[in-house]
Design an enzyme around this catalytic site. Structure first.
Site, mmCIF file in Angstrom:
data_model
loop_
_atom_site.group_PDB
_atom_site.id
_atom_site.type_symbol
_atom_site.label_atom_id
_atom_site.label_comp_id
_atom_site.label_asym_id
_atom_site.label_seq_id
_atom_site.Cartn_x
_atom_site.Cartn_y
_atom_site.Cartn_z
ATOM 1 N N ASP A 58 -32.476 -18.973 -2.644
ATOM 2 C CA ASP A 58 -31.730 -20.031 -1.469
ATOM 3 C C ASP A 58 -33.111 -19.659 -0.503
ATOM 4 O O ASP A 58 -34.170 -18.464 -0.354
ATOM 5 C CB ASP A 58 -30.126 -19.926 -1.112
ATOM 6 C CG ASP A 58 -29.892 -21.257 -2.830
ATOM 7 O OD1 ASP A 58 -30.079 -21.615 -2.952
ATOM 8 O OD2 ASP A 58 -28.382 -20.831 -2.477
ATOM 9 N N ASP A 89 -24.973 -27.719 -3.163
ATOM 10 C CA ASP A 89 -25.957 -26.703 -3.506
ATOM 11 C C ASP A 89 -26.478 -27.077 -1.843
ATOM 12 O O ASP A 89 -27.451 -27.197 -1.801
ATOM 13 C CB ASP A 89 -27.628 -27.679 -3.881
ATOM 14 C CG ASP A 89 -28.062 -26.847 -4.406
ATOM 15 O OD1 ASP A 89 -28.574 -25.653 -3.830
ATOM 16 O OD2 ASP A 89 -29.816 -26.409 -4.496
ATOM 17 N N ASN A 92 -31.039 -29.037 -0.552
ATOM 18 C CA ASN A 92 -31.536 -29.000 -1.745
ATOM 19 C C ASN A 92 -32.537 -29.945 -1.801
ATOM 20 O O ASN A 92 -32.397 -30.819 -1.191
ATOM 21 C CB ASN A 92 -31.209 -30.005 -3.436
ATOM 22 C CG ASN A 92 -31.859 -30.273 -4.406
ATOM 23 O OD1 ASN A 92 -32.760 -30.804 -4.878
ATOM 24 N ND2 ASN A 92 -31.414 -28.724 -5.512
ATOM 25 N N SER A 93 -34.099 -29.770 -2.572
ATOM 26 C CA SER A 93 -35.637 -30.025 -2.044
ATOM 27 C C SER A 93 -35.541 -31.663 -2.157
ATOM 28 O O SER A 93 -35.984 -32.367 -1.775
ATOM 29 C CB SER A 93 -36.364 -29.139 -2.689
ATOM 30 O OG SER A 93 -36.340 -27.765 -2.550
ATOM 31 N N SER A 127 -29.884 -20.842 -10.937
ATOM 32 C CA SER A 127 -30.307 -22.082 -10.907
ATOM 33 C C SER A 127 -29.518 -21.797 -9.250
ATOM 34 O O SER A 127 -27.910 -21.807 -10.330
ATOM 35 C CB SER A 127 -30.609 -23.333 -11.177
ATOM 36 O OG SER A 127 -29.920 -24.696 -10.625
ATOM 37 N N GLY A 128 -29.958 -22.576 -7.947
ATOM 38 C CA GLY A 128 -29.161 -22.186 -7.053
ATOM 39 C C GLY A 128 -27.454 -23.628 -7.263
ATOM 40 O O GLY A 128 -26.759 -23.680 -7.111
ATOM 41 N N LEU A 129 -29.254 -24.874 -7.738
ATOM 42 C CA LEU A 129 -28.434 -25.692 -7.729
ATOM 43 C C LEU A 129 -27.196 -26.221 -9.181
ATOM 44 O O LEU A 129 -25.973 -26.822 -8.751
ATOM 45 C CB LEU A 129 -29.456 -26.731 -7.983
ATOM 46 C CG LEU A 129 -28.776 -28.523 -8.459
ATOM 47 C CD1 LEU A 129 -28.129 -29.201 -7.569
ATOM 48 C CD2 LEU A 129 -29.865 -29.167 -9.336
ATOM 49 N N ARG A 178 -40.725 -18.869 -1.847
ATOM 50 C CA ARG A 178 -41.382 -20.238 -1.987
ATOM 51 C C ARG A 178 -41.712 -20.658 -0.784
ATOM 52 O O ARG A 178 -40.778 -21.116 0.028
ATOM 53 C CB ARG A 178 -39.883 -21.314 -2.673
ATOM 54 C CG ARG A 178 -38.853 -22.518 -2.702
ATOM 55 C CD ARG A 178 -38.711 -22.830 -3.677
ATOM 56 N NE ARG A 178 -37.551 -23.936 -3.612
ATOM 57 C CZ ARG A 178 -36.502 -24.520 -4.118
ATOM 58 N NH1 ARG A 178 -35.846 -23.679 -5.262
ATOM 59 N NH2 ARG A 178 -36.281 -25.191 -3.647
ATOM 60 N N LYS A 224 -29.065 -24.134 3.556
ATOM 61 C CA LYS A 224 -29.872 -24.420 2.570
ATOM 62 C C LYS A 224 -28.820 -26.492 2.443
ATOM 63 O O LYS A 224 -28.243 -26.479 1.906
ATOM 64 C CB LYS A 224 -30.065 -24.391 1.795
ATOM 65 C CG LYS A 224 -29.642 -23.776 0.752
ATOM 66 C CD LYS A 224 -29.491 -24.380 -0.194
ATOM 67 C CE LYS A 224 -30.544 -25.411 -1.115
ATOM 68 N NZ LYS A 224 -30.733 -24.518 -1.629
ATOM 69 N N GLU A 280 -36.534 -19.554 -0.317
ATOM 70 C CA GLU A 280 -37.069 -20.481 0.475
ATOM 71 C C GLU A 280 -37.313 -20.211 1.783
ATOM 72 O O GLU A 280 -36.357 -19.925 2.308
ATOM 73 C CB GLU A 280 -36.973 -21.842 -0.591
ATOM 74 C CG GLU A 280 -35.335 -21.709 -0.032
ATOM 75 C CD GLU A 280 -34.295 -22.748 -0.545
ATOM 76 O OE1 GLU A 280 -34.391 -22.890 -2.398
ATOM 77 O OE2 GLU A 280 -33.712 -23.981 -0.544
ATOM 78 N N ASP A 308 -32.249 -17.688 -8.191
ATOM 79 C CA ASP A 308 -33.120 -18.721 -6.756
ATOM 80 C C ASP A 308 -31.358 -18.351 -6.103
ATOM 81 O O ASP A 308 -30.379 -18.063 -5.495
ATOM 82 C CB ASP A 308 -32.204 -19.974 -7.298
ATOM 83 C CG ASP A 308 -32.008 -21.207 -6.082
ATOM 84 O OD1 ASP A 308 -32.344 -20.755 -4.774
ATOM 85 O OD2 ASP A 308 -31.789 -22.131 -6.129
ATOM 86 N N HIS A 368 -42.928 -25.880 -4.427
ATOM 87 C CA HIS A 368 -42.440 -27.435 -4.779
ATOM 88 C C HIS A 368 -43.483 -28.095 -4.848
ATOM 89 O O HIS A 368 -44.071 -28.288 -3.131
ATOM 90 C CB HIS A 368 -41.092 -26.902 -4.172
ATOM 91 C CG HIS A 368 -40.054 -27.344 -5.410
ATOM 92 N ND1 HIS A 368 -40.077 -27.255 -6.750
ATOM 93 C CD2 HIS A 368 -39.009 -27.083 -4.876
ATOM 94 C CE1 HIS A 368 -39.150 -27.630 -6.861
ATOM 95 N NE2 HIS A 368 -38.646 -27.584 -5.706
HETATM 96 C C1 SPV Z 1 -32.805 -24.731 -7.820
HETATM 97 O O1 SPV Z 1 -32.227 -25.263 -9.665
HETATM 98 O O2 SPV Z 1 -31.693 -24.974 -7.205
HETATM 99 C C2 SPV Z 1 -33.707 -25.163 -7.706
HETATM 100 C C3 SPV Z 1 -34.813 -25.836 -8.023
HETATM 101 O O3 SPV Z 1 -33.956 -24.293 -6.324
HETATM 102 S S1 SPV Z 1 -34.825 -27.515 -7.660
HETATM 103 O O4 SPV Z 1 -33.601 -27.061 -7.439
HETATM 104 O O5 SPV Z 1 -35.405 -28.282 -7.569
HETATM 105 O O6 SPV Z 1 -35.106 -27.028 -5.959
HETATM 106 MG MG MG Z 2 -32.197 -23.897 -5.191
#
Ligand code: SPV
Ligand code: MG
Length: 561
Positions: free
Chosen positions: A111, A82, A146-147, A70-72, A182, A144, A138, A109, A213
């Site tokens: 990004d 993130d 975070n979503s 996971s990027g986060l 994504r 980026k 994505e 991930d 997502h």
């Molecule tokens: C991550 O885990 O970094 C993701 C998933 O990209 S989310 O945080 O839901 O965007």
């Molecule tokens: Mg991410």
């Protein structure tokens, strides 16, 4: 990966269990094809988040077949946002640790791909070189966000993003590398039509799977997407916000892969915070000890056993040295030894014996046998095995030594259980070419006020202190009754025997036994007998050790770090 999930389920000969999970592939399969097979399997593929080598191992240990890097979570583990604050090569470094730590395939991930098509090309090549099985990119812009932060984040131009997908697929070094595209249209409020339009474009551009997502707290829009998508390509979801939806419904909807995206990071934050607060408030470890993973568990997770096996295979004999510690006698230090023998008194949170075992282990002596006698139930040490001299009251230390006869094979160290010495002294004995070598303090005989003077040494060569004097000294006699002008030092209670020296020692124990002297002999008598038959080298030191005979010694020992 162009198969409808219904068709996948119907045609798959092994797809029988309703709650089937895609199984980890056999180790002979590459990680690239392992991920691809799991994502294509009619069984639901579940990827668990990891963000470090140790968390990757924990995911594998739990039984998952694959990892979501996971990027986060990776950013958070570095204390960063993130928002692409960690460079892509820093992420790559973390991935390398994760990949080395497990055999599992990793979907990373990626990004936005860290830039345009050109950055994606280089990213994909470097991921393949590190055996990272797939990447998810994505359709947003670098850097980026975070979503789950803010609303209506800007999206990439569809054609430009398709270029990133094509560039990624054209750069993969393994045919089974997986590129997931994504779609952020639902997240950024662009609606279902836009999500479907983008998914179709990305699929046409060569994406192996589509990650749709959503940040709603129900999976309604995911299920609507699934209906309308019609399984044109495998679909991946991240149910962080709609976590209450039963996984079974994802199966029924024909979803290929579910990503549990950040839960090890969140679990570790909660646990670390609670532990830090508790230790801070209590100024003690007592409350947390049972709640945190043991140090042993860390050793197991990172594979210390494998290193020990390798040491046995690759290190010279030194690592195979054994030790016998003589700790059968009681020793009287008043209140301190009321319910335990002297070797078990506490020296700054560790027993005297444990400290000794620690120094031995630290110098590559892995097998330590402790001969105990007096109040033997109170005598123990981590990393040592116990040997009993149940006749300790009527026998001497040579009889104790004979109880550990099985250990006297190969290179062997012998130590009294109540001595402390700096590790360089032991290392110096271990490096000696002599078959029997004694650590002897050249100062101790010269007027130091000590109650134990029993182990006085008389050698053929006194310590000169002269830099140019490198002649070896050899033992004549060890005896408490030596006169000052015969004495060249005091034995520290530490000796080393080569394999041949250990054989001489065993032979001498046999002779003593045959003569009926085994029960009563002491170490000075044994060394004197050995010196009459074989060279017993004396190695001089000046201090840097102590034996614990008095309460003053105990106080000194507590300062002996
Ligand atoms: C991550 O885990 O970094 C993701 C998933 O990209 S989310 O945080 O839901 O965007
Ligand atoms: Mg991410």
């Amino acid at each position: 990966m162009e198969t409808s999930s219904a068709a996948r389920a119907a045609s798959h000969p092994f797809f029988t269990a309703a709650n089937a999970v895609a199984h980890p592939s056999p180790r002979t399969t590459s990680r690239f094809s392992a991920l691809r097979q799991q994502m294509l399997s009619p069984a639901l593929c579940l990827l668990m988040e990891a963000h470090s080598g140790i968390s990757a191992k924990i995911v594998e240990e739990a039984g998952f077949g694959g990892i979501w890097a996971s990027g986060l979570s990776i950013s958070a583990s570095l204390g960063l946002r993130d928002s692409n604050e960690a460079s892509w090569t820093q992420v790559l470094d973390v991935l390398e640790y994760m990949s080395d730590a497990t055999t599992l395939p990793i979907l990373v991930d990626g990004d936005t791909g860290y830039g345009n098509f050109n950055n994606v090309r280089r990213l994909v090549k470097k991921l393949c070189e590190r055996q990272i099985a797939g990447v998810c990119i994505e359709d947003k812009l670098f850097p980026k966000t975070n979503s789950f932060i803010g609303e209506a984040q800007p999206l990439a131009d569809v054609d430009e993003f398709c270029g990133r997908i094509k560039a990624g697929k054209d750069s993969q070094l393994d045919d089974d590398f997986t590129l997931v595209a994504r779609v952020e249209a639902l997240i950024s409020g662009r609606g279902m039509e836009e999500a479907l339009r983008r998914a179709e474009a990305y699929h046409a551009a060569g994406a192996d799977a589509i990650l749709i997502h959503s940040k709603q707290n129900t999976a309604n829009e995911i299920f609507e997407f699934m209906e309308r998508w019609g399984n044109r390509a495998p679909v991946v979801i991240v149910p962080t916000m709609y976590y209450a939806t039963p996984t079974e419904l994802f199966r029924q909807a024909g979803i290929s892969t579910v990503i549990w995206a950040n839960h090890l990071m969140r679990a570790s934050i909660a646990s670390m915070r609670e532990t830090a607060r508790r230790i801070h408030d209590d100024q003690s470890l007592v409350e947390v000890e049972g709640r945190v993973a043991s140090v042993k568990d860390i050793f197991r997770l990172v594979g210390n056993q494998e290193l020990e096996d390798a040491e046995r295979r690759y290190l010279p004999d030194k690592a195979k040295a054994r030790a016998v510690v003589l700790a059968a006698a009681s020793g009287d230090l008043g209140e301190l030894t009321r319910d335990k023998p002297k070797c078990m008194i506490d020296i700054r949170g560790e027993t005297l014996l444990q400290r000794l075992v620690g120094v031995l282990n630290g110098s590559g002596v892995r097998e330590v046998a402790v001969v105990r006698g007096d109040r033997k139930d109170a005598v123990f040490a981590k990393g040592a095995t116990m040997v009993d001299n149940d006749r300790f009251a009527e026998t001497g230390e040579v009889y104790s030594l004979a109880q550990a006869r099985a250990t006297l094979e190969g290179e062997t160290v012998l130590a009294y259980g109540d001595v402390l010495f700096r590790s360089f002294i032991l290392e110096s004995l271990m490096g000696s070419s002599a078959d029997i070598v004694l650590a002897v303090d050249a100062r101790s005989h010269s007027g130091a006020e000590k109650p134990r003077v029993r182990d006085l040494v008389s050698a053929d060569h006194a310590y000169s202190g002269d830099y140019l004097d490198d002649a070896h000294a050899h033992l004549f006699r060890m005896d408490a009754a030596l006169s000052p002008n015969q004495t060249t030092g005091e034995w520290m209670g530490l000796a080393r025997f080569s394999a041949l020296g250990a054989q001489w020692l065993r032979e001498e124990l046999d002779v003593l036994e045959a003569e009926g002297g085994l029960e009563t002999a002491d170490m000075p008598a044994l060394f004197t007998r050995l010196a009459a038959k074989h060279p017993v080298r004396v190695k001089y030191f000046s201090g840097h050790w102590m034996d614990v005979d008095t309460l003053t010694d105990v106080a000194d020992a507590r300062n002996f770090t």
